[in-house]
Enzyme design. Structure first.
Site, PDB file in Angstrom:
ATOM      1  N   ASP A   1       0.827  -1.278  -0.069  1.00  0.00           N
ATOM      2  CA  ASP A   1      -0.136  -0.018   0.010  1.00  0.00           C
ATOM      3  C   ASP A   1       0.990   1.187  -0.010  1.00  0.00           C
ATOM      4  O   ASP A   1       2.051   1.164   0.136  1.00  0.00           O
ATOM      5  CB  ASP A   1      -0.845   0.126   1.089  1.00  0.00           C
ATOM      6  CG  ASP A   1      -1.904   1.121   1.246  1.00  0.00           C
ATOM      7  OD1 ASP A   1      -2.313   1.534   0.351  1.00  0.00           O
ATOM      8  OD2 ASP A   1      -1.902   1.648   2.298  1.00  0.00           O
ATOM      9  N   SER A   2       0.292   2.319  -0.118  1.00  0.00           N
ATOM     10  CA  SER A   2       0.885   3.756   0.069  1.00  0.00           C
ATOM     11  C   SER A   2       1.490   3.900   1.422  1.00  0.00           C
ATOM     12  O   SER A   2       2.607   4.672   1.489  1.00  0.00           O
ATOM     13  CB  SER A   2       0.146   4.741  -0.495  1.00  0.00           C
ATOM     14  OG  SER A   2      -1.086   4.937   0.515  1.00  0.00           O
TER      15      SER A   2
ATOM     16  N   GLU B   1      -3.488   8.458   8.849  1.00  0.00           N
ATOM     17  CA  GLU B   1      -1.929   8.414   8.630  1.00  0.00           C
ATOM     18  C   GLU B   1      -1.506   8.953  10.185  1.00  0.00           C
ATOM     19  O   GLU B   1      -0.355   8.928  10.548  1.00  0.00           O
ATOM     20  CB  GLU B   1      -1.118   8.802   7.408  1.00  0.00           C
ATOM     21  CG  GLU B   1      -1.419   8.145   6.282  1.00  0.00           C
ATOM     22  CD  GLU B   1      -0.554   6.792   6.415  1.00  0.00           C
ATOM     23  OE1 GLU B   1       0.645   6.945   6.808  1.00  0.00           O
ATOM     24  OE2 GLU B   1      -0.941   5.864   5.693  1.00  0.00           O
TER      25      GLU B   1
ATOM     26  N   CYS C   1      -4.125  -1.852  -2.097  1.00  0.00           N
ATOM     27  CA  CYS C   1      -4.159  -0.269  -2.124  1.00  0.00           C
ATOM     28  C   CYS C   1      -5.191  -0.363  -3.197  1.00  0.00           C
ATOM     29  O   CYS C   1      -5.142  -0.889  -4.334  1.00  0.00           O
ATOM     30  CB  CYS C   1      -3.037   0.517  -2.725  1.00  0.00           C
ATOM     31  SG  CYS C   1      -3.270   2.237  -2.984  1.00  0.00           S
TER      32      CYS C   1
ATOM     33  N   HIS D   1      -7.413   2.417   3.865  1.00  0.00           N
ATOM     34  CA  HIS D   1      -7.256   3.342   5.117  1.00  0.00           C
ATOM     35  C   HIS D   1      -8.472   3.342   5.788  1.00  0.00           C
ATOM     36  O   HIS D   1      -8.459   3.553   7.270  1.00  0.00           O
ATOM     37  CB  HIS D   1      -6.715   4.637   4.945  1.00  0.00           C
ATOM     38  CG  HIS D   1      -5.268   4.530   4.489  1.00  0.00           C
ATOM     39  ND1 HIS D   1      -4.587   4.397   3.235  1.00  0.00           N
ATOM     40  CD2 HIS D   1      -4.299   5.219   5.387  1.00  0.00           C
ATOM     41  CE1 HIS D   1      -3.308   4.598   3.384  1.00  0.00           C
ATOM     42  NE2 HIS D   1      -3.202   5.203   4.473  1.00  0.00           N
TER      43      HIS D   1
ATOM     44  N   CYS E   1     -11.136   2.255   0.047  1.00  0.00           N
ATOM     45  CA  CYS E   1      -9.773   2.624   0.139  1.00  0.00           C
ATOM     46  C   CYS E   1      -9.343   1.904   1.601  1.00  0.00           C
ATOM     47  O   CYS E   1      -9.973   1.859   2.582  1.00  0.00           O
ATOM     48  CB  CYS E   1      -9.549   4.098   0.659  1.00  0.00           C
ATOM     49  SG  CYS E   1      -7.967   4.671   1.205  1.00  0.00           S
TER      50      CYS E   1
END
Ligand code: DGL
Length: 271
Positions: A12-13, A154, A75, A188, A186
């Site tokens: 993932d990012s 994040e 992701c 996240h 997503c």
């Protein structure tokens, strides 16, 4: 194509893909996992498809070089714009987020109205709407990009009044369409489930693409040949190793982080 048997590569990012890792570990605890979080280049969601494709290919090849036998694109942004390119570039099977999430949503909706929230790039790609219509052409898909959700996660601000206010701002309009199912498109976003549940209310089913993808992986891969009770190794690669990553990662995983290895971006560049 090599046969599954080695570690599974998951990328993932940033920390978001760890929601997928957590779901994989719940279902396949003995599976060794190599996780890659591109923490120096997060977020992907506001970048062009070309850039996200380049980053995804670099990471896919890096993980294959580390010996993974299966690649999970944890992701949605990469899955939306780079899945075909990855499938053509790496010699191992590749699983993206969109297919499993779309199938789960198509099976869950009763009124045929599905909401999808994701990054700008995922929404712009139209990939969820396409995948859902392939399964059930009668379903209406209402999408909304929620770019502030990723930095909130994040930053570790996944609950409290700021997250709640942002969620209302993004979701209130979408919910007025009458969707009975909402795809968290997503990886996240599952971290925000308590807030999203509060905003969406009990009548809306939340579909976590992280959960759907882990279920799909579990169905595809034979159980790791281990003694019962053995916990697989989790190794994390990051492109920026701030201590913050460890803190948020452990919160998402609900376990201490295994080995953390910093990878310089130059090592990723494909010559
Ligand atoms: N977690 C990722 C996704 O599923 C990427 C978020 C981002 O980097 O913008 O889309």
């Amino acid at each position: 194509m090599s046969l599954p048997g080695g570690p599974v590569g998951v990328f993932d990012s940033g920390v978001g893909g760890l929601t997928v890792v957590a779901e994989i570990r719940r279902r396949m605890p003995a599976q060794d996992i190599l996780y890659f979080g591109d923490t120096a280049r997060v977020p992907y969601g506001n970048k062009s498809p070309e850039t996200v494709r380049r980053y995804s290919l670099e990471i896919g090849r890096f993980l294959v070089d580390q010996g993974v036998s299966f690649l999970v694109v944890a992701c949605n942004t990469s899955s939306a714009v780079a899945l075909d390119a990855l499938e053509g570039a790496v010699p191992v099977p590749v699983l993206g987020m969109i297919g499993p999430g779309a199938r789960a949503a198509a099976g869950a909706t009763a009124n045929g109205k599905v909401g999808m929230v994701g990054t700008r790039a995922t929404v712009a790609s139209g990939s969820y709407a396409r995948a859902i219509r392939e399964i059930r052409p009668d379903i209406e898909v209402f999408s909304r990009a929620c770019p502030l959700f990723v930095p909130l996660v994040e930053e570790g601000w996944s609950d409290g009044p700021v997250a709640l206010q942002v969620a209302h701002r993004y979701l209130d309009g979408l919910l007025k369409t009458g969707v009975d199912t909402l795809i968290l498109g997503c990886t996240h976003y599952p971290v925000l489930i308590p807030v999203l549940r509060q905003v969406a209310g009990p009548g809306v089913k939340l579909i976590s693409s992280a959960e759907s993808a882990a279920e799909a992986l579990n169905a595809l891969l034979p159980a790791a040949p281990r003694e019962e009770g053995t916990i697989g190794r989790l190794t994390c690669y990051v492109t920026d190793s701030g201590t913050h990553f460890t803190e948020i990662a452990q919160r998402i995983l609900g376990e201490p982080l295994g080995e953390l290895i910093a990878v310089e971006e130059e090592r990723l560049v494909i010559p």
